[in-house]
Design a protein around this motif. Structure first.
Motif, PDB file in Angstrom:
ATOM      1  N   SER A 177     -12.647 -85.912  71.845  1.00  0.00           N
ATOM      2  CA  SER A 177     -12.722 -85.917  73.317  1.00  0.00           C
ATOM      3  C   SER A 177     -11.434 -86.482  73.935  1.00  0.00           C
ATOM      4  CB  SER A 177     -13.928 -86.732  73.775  1.00  0.00           C
ATOM      5  OG  SER A 177     -13.869 -88.001  73.183  1.00  0.00           O
ATOM      6  N   LYS A 178     -10.705 -87.298  73.161  1.00  0.00           N
ATOM      7  CA  LYS A 178      -9.459 -87.888  73.680  1.00  0.00           C
ATOM      8  C   LYS A 178      -8.247 -86.991  73.392  1.00  0.00           C
ATOM      9  CE  LYS A 178     -10.096 -92.598  74.555  1.00  0.00           C
ATOM     10  NZ  LYS A 178     -11.341 -93.047  73.895  1.00  0.00           N
ATOM     11  N   ARG A 180      -8.243 -83.565  72.548  1.00  0.00           N
ATOM     12  CA  ARG A 180      -8.302 -82.105  72.795  1.00  0.00           C
ATOM     13  C   ARG A 180      -7.307 -81.706  73.899  1.00  0.00           C
ATOM     14  NH1 ARG A 180     -10.147 -82.025  77.713  1.00  0.00           N
ATOM     15  NH2 ARG A 180      -8.948 -80.113  77.879  1.00  0.00           N
ATOM     16  N   PHE A 195     -12.614 -78.351  71.339  1.00  0.00           N
ATOM     17  CA  PHE A 195     -14.003 -78.539  70.898  1.00  0.00           C
ATOM     18  C   PHE A 195     -14.458 -77.371  70.019  1.00  0.00           C
ATOM     19  CE2 PHE A 195     -14.565 -81.043  75.030  1.00  0.00           C
ATOM     20  CZ  PHE A 195     -14.520 -82.267  74.386  1.00  0.00           C
ATOM     21  N   ALA A 206     -19.065 -78.141  78.705  1.00  0.00           N
ATOM     22  CA  ALA A 206     -17.745 -78.453  78.120  1.00  0.00           C
ATOM     23  C   ALA A 206     -16.879 -77.197  77.959  1.00  0.00           C
ATOM     24  CB  ALA A 206     -17.922 -79.136  76.766  1.00  0.00           C
ATOM     25  N   TYR A 209     -13.332 -77.104  79.406  1.00  0.00           N
ATOM     26  CA  TYR A 209     -12.225 -77.763  78.704  1.00  0.00           C
ATOM     27  C   TYR A 209     -11.590 -76.807  77.685  1.00  0.00           C
ATOM     28  CZ  TYR A 209     -14.385 -81.870  80.763  1.00  0.00           C
ATOM     29  OH  TYR A 209     -14.908 -82.770  81.655  1.00  0.00           O
TER      30      TYR A 209
END
Ligand code: URA
Length: 227
Positions: A177-178, A180, A195, A206, A209
């Motif tokens: 999550s940090k 990507r 992800f 998500a 993203y």
């Protein structure tokens, strides 16, 4: 290779193990000297033949098929997932289940290329039972094959899908999550973590993203085609 021969090899490996030989540690040591990749064949067909008859870890006991990887062997873009699931184990092909359908849509609709134009592989080539995360021992015995695939295909862009792919390929434990969407150097390639499609199936919010990350990939790819 027939079943009897497989059993014979497995039996021999168990005897070696009981004598104290540590196959995995040896591979890791060789890997650190960058030799195990060097000692693998320099073409994908021969490499695949070796992987198809690999019994270095326990996943070989429960797999139906080895999932070597597929796609354009001259691809500019390579996707790397975690490991085969049930559908992949049945067919011997990567990303053919629901997550695979989503990945195909992402490739076609966001990158605007055909799935056949990229190369798709996994961190481990055999299905972990019940789709559990592969153990570090399984990853250590399998990852030289992936590194050799990367070495032979020479993609310009590597997209790791999910935490397992990113953490194991780079040895960086930063949460997905940090990290990507970052563009990171990986040998001569650019590595962009994003992800995993299975995560998107469970968390559709998500998707935005991954959409942003793939737009970035498209821009880098388009620029490199023009250069
Ligand atoms: N998930 C993966 O990580 N790889 C596949 O091939 C399929 C599902």
């Amino acid at each position: 290779m027939n079943k009897l021969k497989k059993l014979h090899i497995l039996n021999t490996l168990h005897i070696y193990k009981s004598l104290g030989l540590k196959y995995i540690d040896d591979i890791q040591d060789i890997d650190q000297n960058n030799n195990s990749i060097k000692s693998l064949p320099n073409n994908l067909n021969d490499l695949e033949n070796i992987v198809q008859s690999c019994y270095l870890c326990q996943l070989s006991k429960t797999r139906k098929n080895v999932v070597f990887g597929e796609g354009d062997t001259n691809a500019d873009i390579m996707f790397i997932g975690e490991g085969p699931g049930a559908n992949e184990d049945m067919t011997g092909k990567p990303f053919v289940g629901r997550a695979g359908e989503l990945l195909t849509k992402i490739i076609e609709n966001v990158l605007s290329i055909k799935r056949e134009q990229v190369y798709i592989a996994n961190i481990v080539k055999c299905r972990p039972p019940n789709n559990r995360v592969p153990t570090s021992q399984e990853v250590e015995s399998c990852i030289p094959y992936l590194l050799k695939q990367i070495n032979l295909i020479k993609p310009k862009i590597i997209i790791t899908l999910g935490a397992t792919a990113y953490n194991n390929l780079t040895n960086d434990k930063t949460p997905i999550s940090k990290i990507r969407g970052e563009v990171l150097p990986f040998g001569d390639a650019k590595l962009i973590p994003t992800f995993h499609p299975s995560f998107l199936l469970r968390n559709p919010s998500a998707k935005k993203y991954v959409f942003a990350d793939m737009k970035k990939v498209k821009k880098i790819n388009d620029e490199s085609l023009r250069a």
